[in-house]
Every structure is written in structure tokens, then in C-alpha cells.
Design an enzyme around this catalytic site. Structure first.
Site, PDB file in Angstrom:
ATOM      1  N   ASP A  99      -9.344  -5.040  -4.896  1.00  0.00           N
ATOM      2  CA  ASP A  99      -8.562  -4.016  -4.201  1.00  0.00           C
ATOM      3  C   ASP A  99      -8.997  -2.606  -4.585  1.00  0.00           C
ATOM      4  O   ASP A  99      -9.371  -2.354  -5.735  1.00  0.00           O
ATOM      5  CB  ASP A  99      -7.077  -4.196  -4.547  1.00  0.00           C
ATOM      6  N   HIS A 157      -7.110  -5.931  -0.505  1.00  0.00           N
ATOM      7  CA  HIS A 157      -5.875  -5.170  -0.317  1.00  0.00           C
ATOM      8  C   HIS A 157      -4.796  -5.948   0.436  1.00  0.00           C
ATOM      9  O   HIS A 157      -3.667  -5.483   0.537  1.00  0.00           O
ATOM     10  CB  HIS A 157      -6.237  -3.896   0.452  1.00  0.00           C
ATOM     11  N   SER A 162       0.826  -1.193   0.000  1.00  0.00           N
ATOM     12  CA  SER A 162       0.000   0.000   0.000  1.00  0.00           C
ATOM     13  C   SER A 162       0.873   1.261   0.000  1.00  0.00           C
ATOM     14  O   SER A 162       1.720   1.437  -0.881  1.00  0.00           O
ATOM     15  CB  SER A 162      -0.947  -0.060   1.206  1.00  0.00           C
TER      16      SER A 162
END
Length: 291
Positions: A233, A260, A95
């Protein structure tokens, strides 16, 4: 603890083995390493190194909001690498951590031998378009709650929090219930960092990284690179495929049942993919060097 620009950060080294160390760069910004604890499963083959970025988790929490920039964050990562004495090592960034890892690979000369970009982006402007589209795919009541309360500044209300929970359970982690390490990470999040760098939410990115974009520089990444994407995601897999297309020789892996966090949502496949990739570049003859 390690001294970095702006304060001191906490780190932890786990396991060991013949493989080169894996440096784990967590997301957020401001979400501590805890939610990535499952990467300790890889520690039977190599040392896995975690750190909590400045301002969250076990690290110092300075009040100076001028610290929360991409430039300082990359300098922090460089200080951690130096402070730990990492010579040849792998990088895993999830991320926001994947964004920082890309910037590090582009701008810092190091002895890193591989880069894994997990569920991340290469452009904030493109990400803003992604989340705007994904929000329209939520049920009308959830969309309305998000928009009304963000416009009114009433994001503390139960209705808004319920709507964000729906978003998170759709596009962040689809495992039910959420595991303790993910709940713990959110409970210890450095909210000042997120609000300063991103803004009030993913839907209104007005912070210091609002214009961040390395999409057109991806061809300059020379490290062997693994791109990990999740079908559901918020960092949409189409964008990550485009990233893969721009990084020469990179490998792309789509996790069909994940949002995610495939290390939580599809642990068996995740471990297999990671082990295979990291082993390829443990050999001195196989490694690369970042710019």
C-alpha cells in the site's frame, strides 16, 4: 438524498439482518462509493449504507471550493448519520474515508460501536514522506516521467498518465485487470475536491489538508478499532502498525497480497476479517461510544 452543509448527498441502503448497520465512508477525496461496492457482500448479515460525498458520484456538485475542508467533511458525515437515523452502528472508512472517520471518532459524539480504518493514514506530513520513498522504488523511467511532467505542468501527457498508471497498479490495486467498479469510480471522480484538498497529486500535497495530523491524538480514540493494512500500500503498513500501537485494544490485520484495496484484492480474507470483527460488537454489551 440528504441535506448536508453545502448541498445534498446521495445514499443507498443495502440488505439487512440481525447485525448493526455498517456505514461505509469512501476515499478520494472525491472518489465515489462505487469502488467499495464489494462491501455489499456483508449485507446478508446487516444493512450496509453507502453515500457519495458532496461533489462526486450521484451527489450534488457545488462549485464553491471553500467547501472542501476536513471540518466541513466531518460535519457532512455527522449530517448523514443524523439524516439516516443511525443509532448504534459500525463505521468503515477506506483511505481518505479512514482519515475522515478518525476525525469524526475524535471530535463527534455518536452512538458508533466500532471503527474500521482501512488502508489509511493519521498524518499527511508522514504520508508525504511515504510516497516520496515509494516513488524512488519505481523504475528510473517512471520516476523521471512523474518528476519532469509535474515540474513542467504537463500532467495531461500520455507519458505522465502511463507513469501514474504504473504507480496505481503497484500501490493502489494490484488486481489485473481492474474491476469495473473501480474504473467506474475513477470515471466519476470529483477532481475539484481532490485538487483543492490534496493538490495536483499525492506527490505535491499543497491543499487544505496539507497539515492534517491526528497521529498524536490516536490514543483518544475509544471505539473498538480494526486497522486493515496492505503489504504493498501507498499508506505503508509500518505507519498503520504505529497507528495500531497508539489505539488501545485495537486489532491489526495485514493483507500480504494487497495494496490499497484488500476488499478487491483479497476478498475472501477481507470478508472473514470484517465479519468476525463486526459480530464482536453487535451486542449491546460490547459496543463503545465515540467522543
Amino acid at each position: 438524498m440528504i441535506a448536508v452543509p453545502g448541498g445534498k448527498v446521495w445514499f443507498k441502503r443495502v440488505g439487512g439482518g440481525a447485525g448493526l448497520p455498517l456505514l461505509v465512508v469512501h476515499g478520494g477525496p472525491g472518489l465515489p462509493h462505487t469502488y467499495l461496492r464489494s462491501l455489499q457482500r456483508l449485507a446478508d448479515e446487516r444493512e450496509v449504507v453507502f453515500w457519495d460525498q458532496l461533489g462526486c458520484g450521484n451527489s450534488e456538485r457545488p462549485s464553491n471550493r471553500e467547501l472542501w475542508t476536513m471540518r466541513r467533511s466531518v460535519a457532512e458525515m455527522d449530517a448523514v448519520v443524523a439524516g439516516l437515523g443511525l443509532n448504534r452502528f459500525h463505521i468503515f472508512g477506506n483511505s481518505w474515508g479512514g482519515m475522515m472517520a478518525q476525525q469524526y471518532a475524535l471530535d463527534v459524539t455518536s452512538r458508533a460501536v466500532s471503527l474500521t480504518i482501512s488502508n489509511s493514514i493519521a498524518s499527511i506530513p508522514q504520508f508525504s514522506q511515504m510516497v516520496a520513498r515509494l516513488k524512488t522504488e519505481l523504475d528510473p523511467a517512471t520516476q523521471s516521467a512523474i518528476e519532469r511532467h509535474e515540474a513542467a505542468g504537463t500532467t495531461y501527457t500520455a507519458e505522465y498518465q502511463d507513469a501514474i498508471r504504473t504507480w496505481n497498479e503497484t500501490y493502489l490495486c494490484r488486481l489485473r485487470p481492474w474491476p469495473p467498479e473501480l474504473l467506474e469510480a475513477f470515471s466519476r471522480m470529483g477532481n475539484d475536491i481532490f485538487e483543492t484538498m490534496f493538490g495536483p497529486s499525492d506527490f505535491h500535497i499543497v491543499g487544505t489538508i496539507r497539515d492534517w495530523d491526528v497521529f498524536d491524538r490516536l490514543a483518544d480514540i475509544t471505539l473498538p478499532t480494526l486497522i486493515i493494512a496492505g503489504k504493498f500500500d501507498e499508506c505503508v503498513p509500518e505507519h498503520m502498525w504505529d497507528m495500531h500501537q497508539r489505539i488501545a485494544g485495537s486489532r491489526y490485520e495485514l493483507f500480504e497480497s494487497s495494496a490499497h484495496m484488500p476488499f478487491i484484492e483479497e476478498p475472501g480474507k477481507f470478508d472473514s476479517v470484517m465479519r468476525d470483527f463486526l459480530r464482536l460488537y453487535d451486542s449491546p454489551r460490547a459496543g463503545g461510544t465515540s467522543r
